[in-house]
Design a protein around this motif. Structure first.
Motif, PDB file in Angstrom:
ATOM      1  N   ASN A  82       2.008  30.541  56.913  1.00 18.11           N
ATOM      2  CA  ASN A  82       0.414  30.760  57.361  1.00 18.11           C
ATOM      3  C   ASN A  82       0.154  30.068  58.856  1.00 18.11           C
ATOM      4  O   ASN A  82      -0.639  30.670  59.479  1.00 18.11           O
ATOM      5  N   ASN A 135     -10.662  38.069  57.219  1.00 20.26           N
ATOM      6  CA  ASN A 135     -10.358  37.033  56.307  1.00 20.26           C
ATOM      7  C   ASN A 135      -8.844  37.196  55.823  1.00 20.26           C
ATOM      8  O   ASN A 135      -8.495  37.077  54.608  1.00 20.26           O
ATOM      9  N   LYS A 138      -4.918  32.365  55.790  1.00 18.91           N
ATOM     10  CA  LYS A 138      -5.103  31.428  54.626  1.00 18.91           C
ATOM     11  C   LYS A 138      -5.082  29.863  55.380  1.00 18.91           C
ATOM     12  O   LYS A 138      -4.156  29.224  55.603  1.00 18.91           O
ATOM     13  N   GLU A 141      -3.996  26.702  53.347  1.00 22.28           N
ATOM     14  CA  GLU A 141      -2.375  26.889  53.263  1.00 22.28           C
ATOM     15  C   GLU A 141      -1.596  26.469  54.559  1.00 22.28           C
ATOM     16  O   GLU A 141      -0.844  25.633  54.604  1.00 22.28           O
TER      17      GLU A 141
END
Length: 190
Positions: A82, A135, A138, A141
């Motif tokens: 991520n 969106n 993450k 994360e």
């Protein structure tokens, strides 16, 4: 497709669990602990012996890798991380470089039953949209990955559904579908 120069960046070496999803990788590559970028370079040159390939066995967080990324016309991001995805998105937006974000994963339960098979091929067009706009990042994360390298290792294992000490399932078919979507998008862009 007319590409004259590829810049390949990845810090990893070929492991046995990669053989079912890394095109061109062999058992000998595992034994020799050959860099994944070296395998990709070999495959690219087999397709087009005249192509220029720069293979950097480095993290994209290293200065030399970042410098090279700023020179490209298009970024293909094929990452399990991520934080890497966040960085590539930022680089794309900041330096006006289109970015194709590719990924696939298989989630399993404790019995190794498949719960979910998923894939993505998303395009970041600087000035129009980015992964943050939809969106698609993450951030929590990504922050964990920066704090604890073990979290990153666990996430990689989860993304391939292998769990502790196991081997990744056969995902080359899924990666091929995602790659084909990216090539179609790339051709639309050029």
């Amino acid at each position: 497709l007319g590409v004259g120069h590829l810049i390949l960046i990845d810090p990893d070496v070929v492991e046995r669990s990669n053989l079912n999803r890394l095109v061109g990788a062999t058992h000998k590559d595992v034994i020799l602990k050959r860099a994944k970028v070296s395998v990709a370079k070999r495959v690219a040159r087999a397709v087009n012996p005249r192509i220029k390939v720069t293979a950097l066995k480095r993290s994209i967080f290293e200065e030399q890798a970042m410098k090279r990324l700023k020179e490209v016309d298009i970024i293909f991001g094929c990452t399990d991380s991520n934080i890497t995805r966040v960085l590539l998105n930022q680089l794309s937006v900041q330096y006006l470089i289109p970015y194709l974000d590719l990924g696939s994963g298989i989630e399993t339960n404790e019995n190794k039953d498949i719960n979910l098979v998923c894939a993505q091929a998303r395009t970041v067009i600087p000035g129009e949209w980015c992964l943050g706009c939809i969106n698609g990042l993450k951030y929590e994360e990504a922050a964990k990955e920066l704090i604890d390298p073990e979290v990153l290792k666990d996430l990689r294992e989860q993304n391939y559904g292998i769990g502790k000490g196991g081997f990744a399932p056969q995902v080359i078919w899924l990666n091929a579908v995602v790659s084909n979507l990216a090539i179609a998008e790339f051709m639309n862009m050029i």
